[in-house]
Design a protein around this motif. Structure first.
Motif, PDB file in Angstrom:
ATOM      1  N   ILE A  57     -14.270   7.078  14.411  1.00 18.14           N
ATOM      2  CA  ILE A  57     -13.674   6.693  14.554  1.00 18.14           C
ATOM      3  C   ILE A  57     -13.986   5.799  12.855  1.00 18.14           C
ATOM      4  N   GLY A  58     -12.839   6.436  11.884  1.00 13.57           N
ATOM      5  CA  GLY A  58     -12.801   5.837  10.423  1.00 13.57           C
ATOM      6  C   GLY A  58     -12.849   4.587  10.331  1.00 13.57           C
ATOM      7  N   ASP A  59     -12.739   3.997   8.894  1.00 10.56           N
ATOM      8  CA  ASP A  59     -11.637   3.016   8.419  1.00 10.56           C
ATOM      9  C   ASP A  59     -10.643   2.878   8.268  1.00 10.56           C
ATOM     10  N   LEU A  60      -9.780   3.364   8.690  1.00  9.04           N
ATOM     11  CA  LEU A  60      -8.546   3.669   8.384  1.00  9.04           C
ATOM     12  C   LEU A  60      -7.602   2.971   9.973  1.00  9.04           C
ATOM     13  N   PHE A  61      -8.498   3.948  11.368  1.00  4.71           N
ATOM     14  CA  PHE A  61      -8.021   3.146  11.865  1.00  4.71           C
ATOM     15  C   PHE A  61      -8.017   1.857  12.719  1.00  4.71           C
ATOM     16  N   GLN A  62     -10.172   1.265  12.532  1.00  4.43           N
ATOM     17  CA  GLN A  62      -9.593  -0.056  12.263  1.00  4.43           C
ATOM     18  C   GLN A  62      -9.137  -0.944  12.434  1.00  4.43           C
ATOM     19  N   ALA A  63      -8.347  -0.255  10.715  1.00  3.20           N
ATOM     20  CA  ALA A  63      -7.836  -2.038   9.849  1.00  3.20           C
ATOM     21  C   ALA A  63      -6.834  -1.649  10.572  1.00  3.20           C
ATOM     22  N   TRP A  64      -5.935  -0.418  10.663  1.00  4.94           N
ATOM     23  CA  TRP A  64      -4.617   0.076  11.381  1.00  4.94           C
ATOM     24  C   TRP A  64      -4.717  -0.163  12.560  1.00  4.94           C
ATOM     25  N   SER A  65      -5.871  -0.563  13.571  1.00  6.02           N
ATOM     26  CA  SER A  65      -5.622  -1.183  15.060  1.00  6.02           C
ATOM     27  C   SER A  65      -6.202  -2.863  14.811  1.00  6.02           C
ATOM     28  N   CYS A  87      -1.892  -3.561  13.408  1.00  2.00           N
ATOM     29  CA  CYS A  87      -0.665  -3.208  14.935  1.00  2.00           C
ATOM     30  C   CYS A  87       0.188  -4.493  15.306  1.00  2.00           C
ATOM     31  N   LYS A  88      -0.671  -5.018  15.049  1.00  2.00           N
ATOM     32  CA  LYS A  88      -0.190  -5.962  16.313  1.00  2.00           C
ATOM     33  C   LYS A  88      -0.764  -7.370  16.067  1.00  2.00           C
ATOM     34  N   GLY A  89      -0.932  -9.190  16.318  1.00  2.00           N
ATOM     35  CA  GLY A  89      -1.052  -9.806  15.893  1.00  2.00           C
ATOM     36  C   GLY A  89      -1.091 -10.917  14.305  1.00  2.00           C
ATOM     37  N   PRO A  90      -1.610 -11.380  13.863  1.00  2.00           N
ATOM     38  CA  PRO A  90      -1.957 -11.832  12.840  1.00  2.00           C
ATOM     39  C   PRO A  90      -3.167 -10.569  12.351  1.00  2.00           C
ATOM     40  N   SER A  91      -2.454 -10.245  10.961  1.00  2.00           N
ATOM     41  CA  SER A  91      -3.519  -9.241  10.423  1.00  2.00           C
ATOM     42  C   SER A  91      -4.229  -9.517   9.926  1.00  2.00           C
ATOM     43  N   TYR A  96      -6.657  -7.551   8.324  1.00  2.00           N
ATOM     44  CA  TYR A  96      -6.298  -7.328   6.479  1.00  2.00           C
ATOM     45  C   TYR A  96      -5.607  -7.270   5.723  1.00  2.00           C
ATOM     46  N   ARG A  97      -6.012  -7.500   4.374  1.00  2.00           N
ATOM     47  CA  ARG A  97      -4.344  -7.411   3.636  1.00  2.00           C
ATOM     48  C   ARG A  97      -3.560  -5.838   4.053  1.00  2.00           C
ATOM     49  N   LYS A  98      -2.639  -5.466   3.935  1.00  2.00           N
ATOM     50  CA  LYS A  98      -2.027  -4.563   3.297  1.00  2.00           C
ATOM     51  C   LYS A  98      -3.030  -3.284   2.054  1.00  2.00           C
ATOM     52  N   PHE A  99      -2.897  -2.206   2.248  1.00  2.00           N
ATOM     53  CA  PHE A  99      -3.151  -1.836   1.389  1.00  2.00           C
ATOM     54  C   PHE A  99      -3.342  -0.287   1.720  1.00  2.00           C
ATOM     55  N   THR A 100      -3.068   0.650   0.617  1.00  2.00           N
ATOM     56  CA  THR A 100      -3.063   2.308   0.735  1.00  2.00           C
ATOM     57  C   THR A 100      -3.887   3.194   1.022  1.00  2.00           C
ATOM     58  N   PHE A 101      -4.427   4.191   1.012  1.00  2.00           N
ATOM     59  CA  PHE A 101      -5.086   5.101   0.907  1.00  2.00           C
ATOM     60  C   PHE A 101      -5.488   5.507  -0.279  1.00  2.00           C
ATOM     61  N   GLY A 102      -5.159   5.225  -0.889  1.00  2.00           N
ATOM     62  CA  GLY A 102      -4.847   5.474  -2.234  1.00  2.00           C
ATOM     63  C   GLY A 102      -6.346   4.401  -3.689  1.00  2.00           C
ATOM     64  N   GLU A 103      -5.522   3.396  -2.911  1.00  2.00           N
ATOM     65  CA  GLU A 103      -6.000   1.811  -3.122  1.00  2.00           C
ATOM     66  C   GLU A 103      -8.079   1.236  -2.076  1.00  2.00           C
ATOM     67  N   TYR A 104      -7.383   2.115  -1.410  1.00  2.00           N
ATOM     68  CA  TYR A 104      -9.015   2.254   0.070  1.00  2.00           C
ATOM     69  C   TYR A 104     -10.119   3.255  -1.403  1.00  2.00           C
ATOM     70  N   ILE A 107     -18.311  -0.545  -0.129  1.00  2.00           N
ATOM     71  CA  ILE A 107     -18.529  -2.114   0.917  1.00  2.00           C
ATOM     72  C   ILE A 107     -17.468  -1.839   1.680  1.00  2.00           C
ATOM     73  N   GLY A 108     -16.210  -1.099   1.492  1.00  2.00           N
ATOM     74  CA  GLY A 108     -15.162  -0.842   2.602  1.00  2.00           C
ATOM     75  C   GLY A 108     -14.858  -1.952   2.871  1.00  2.00           C
ATOM     76  N   LEU A 109     -13.892  -1.724   4.069  1.00  2.00           N
ATOM     77  CA  LEU A 109     -12.933  -2.773   5.009  1.00  2.00           C
ATOM     78  C   LEU A 109     -13.514  -4.424   4.106  1.00  2.00           C
ATOM     79  N   SER A 110     -14.322  -4.850   4.218  1.00  2.00           N
ATOM     80  CA  SER A 110     -14.754  -5.860   3.805  1.00  2.00           C
ATOM     81  C   SER A 110     -13.550  -6.599   2.540  1.00  2.00           C
ATOM     82  N   ARG A 111     -13.372  -5.722   1.593  1.00  2.00           N
ATOM     83  CA  ARG A 111     -12.886  -5.954   0.330  1.00  2.00           C
ATOM     84  C   ARG A 111     -11.660  -6.423   0.610  1.00  2.00           C
ATOM     85  N   PHE A 112     -11.258  -5.831   1.793  1.00  2.00           N
ATOM     86  CA  PHE A 112      -9.773  -6.207   1.975  1.00  2.00           C
ATOM     87  C   PHE A 112      -9.361  -7.305   3.315  1.00  2.00           C
ATOM     88  N   LEU A 113     -10.293  -7.721   3.802  1.00  2.00           N
ATOM     89  CA  LEU A 113     -10.206  -9.167   4.926  1.00  2.00           C
ATOM     90  C   LEU A 113      -9.467  -9.918   4.094  1.00  2.00           C
TER      91      LEU A 113
END
Length: 417
Positions: A336-344, A381-385, A387-395, A410-416
């Motif tokens: 699993i990649g970062d985007l699926f973790q954030a998406w889920s 996808c469900k419940g309180p997010s 991570y904040r919304k971001f585009t793949f380009g922004e990531y 750093i990765g996803l923790s930048r977008f918590l």
């Protein structure tokens, strides 16, 4: 003397510019979407540095690098740069600050984790998805989702990609990496996707003892871009669609489990937005405690499919311990990649993994990255997010900035939130 110092300072500054300007992403943490011109620049400057070794390391000259290289290394550097394919020791040696630098490899978050014995990843037989028995189909689907949640990694067999095709790809890959270094750097294959070492590294434990061709799949149909490597193009033209089919199958199951439509990921990730990475890990004269084959990282995509040889070396983090993955000749490895973790919303886990260096055998692997377009918005996808919304380009851009500033992602923790 003044001219000599000016020359060395120019080389020093150019080297720093090269090392800090590059951006790396996935089967390597940062090593994709790089500036295609950099490998050629690296090659040109290595030639310059090689030719100036006697002056560069003289006691009366200013050091080429900010941190001096150990004396023992000086006497070996010239021959190593000439004989090594690629000249990885040149990069690694430049990062060694002094003989007392810590030799215990660390993950990029700065924490040590003890290794454990090899173990088997969850193994899933995808033929269960085609069973006439509904219970078997549901059990297979549940196993995929459970592995994505609990491990972030799993293996699949009966995936539909033939052994003949996998063998053909491996043969072409081996032939490609056997090409002399000078040719790999300058051949112009697919707009120069060749990468080696970790030019962004600022410390020795940020360095990867490996080389790769990172191939955007938008280019595989352009015959003129392949030059003499037409047989590789033929293999990839067959291999890439097969990998896309497997990745979409798994992504559709994982998406439905989250409440998305079956084709949700397919609409975001088409053949033109995905990447293929051919990896080669040469034998390393340093011990695996001193240097990585591939530094610890997470992947910055939705899903990665890895086809590896039987040498071994892949390890992943499980329950705060490194787990060595046993090679399985019949299986593909999925992570699993970062985007699926954030998406889920953290339902699925993008897990830190690495490759250990090997002083006896070289290793090959092929990674397929299921990526969206850069404008794709990633939202929970469900419940309180989480991570904040971001585009793949922004990531991607944020990873690039982090690599420039601190040497690693750093990765996803930048977008918590």
């Amino acid at each position: 003397m003044a001219c000599e110092r000016e020359f060395q300072m120019a080389v020093h500054l150019t080297f720093v510019m090269i090392w800090t300007a590059m951006f790396v992403l996935s089967d390597c943490p940062y090593q994709d979407f790089l500036d295609h011109s950099v490998s050629i620049l690296q090659f040109n400057h290595i030639n310059a540095i090689t030719n100036s070794i006697p002056n560069t390391f003289s006691s009366t000259s200013p050091p080429l690098l900010e941190h001096p290289t150990p004396p023992l290394f000086h006497s070996q550097l010239g021959a190593t740069m000439i004989d090594s394919n690629p000249p990885l020791m040149q990069h690694y040696g430049a990062l060694v600050k002094n003989p007392g630098e810590a030799k215990q490899a660390k993950s990029f978050n700065g924490q040590n984790h003890p290794s454990v014995d090899a173990c088997d990843l969850p193994l899933i037989d995808l033929s269960g998805l085609k069973s006439s028995n509904e219970r078997e189909r549901m059990a297979c689907t549940a196993a995929i989702c459970k592995a994505a949640s609990e491990w972030g990694f799993f293996q699949v067999v009966n995936h539909g990609i033939s052994h003949d095709l996998l063998s053909k790809m491996r043969e072409e890959q081996v032939k490609l990496f056997e090409v002399p270094f000078e040719k790999k750097v300058t051949c112009g294959l697919l707009n120069n996707p060749y990468r080696w070492g970790t030019p962004t590294a600022t410390r020795s434990n940020h360095f990867s003892w490996s080389e790769a061709f990172h191939i955007p799949l938008t280019m595989i149909s352009e015959a003129a871009s392949w030059g003499e490597f037409s047989s590789l193009r033929e293999a990839i033209n067959e291999f890439a669609p097969a990998m896309l089919e497997v990745s979409r199958l798994l992504a559709s199951i994982l998406a439905q489990n989250l409440g998305y439509p079956k084709d949700a990921v397919e609409k975001l990730c088409d053949a033109g937005t995905c990447f293929l990475r051919l990896n080669h890990y040469p034998c390393c004269p340093k011990s695996k405690e001193e240097i990585y084959g591939l530094v610890p990282h997470t992947d910055s995509d939705f899903l990665t499919i890895l086809c590896q040889d039987q040498v071994g070396g892949l390890q992943l983090m499980k329950d705060s311990k490194w787990v060595a993955v046993k090679p399985n000749p019949d299986a593909l490895i999925i992570n699993i990649g970062d985007l699926f973790q954030a998406w889920s919303n953290d339902e699925y886990k993008s897990v830190e993994h690495k490759v250990v260096a090997n002083d006896k055998m070289e290793r090959h692997s092929i990674a397929y990255f299921l990526c969206p377009s850069y404008s794709t918005v990633i939202n929970g996808c469900k419940g309180p997010s989480v991570y904040r919304k971001f585009t793949f380009g922004e990531y991607r851009h944020q990873i690039q900035e982090d690599v420039k500033k601190i040497g690693h992602k750093i990765g996803l923790s930048r977008f918590l939130l």
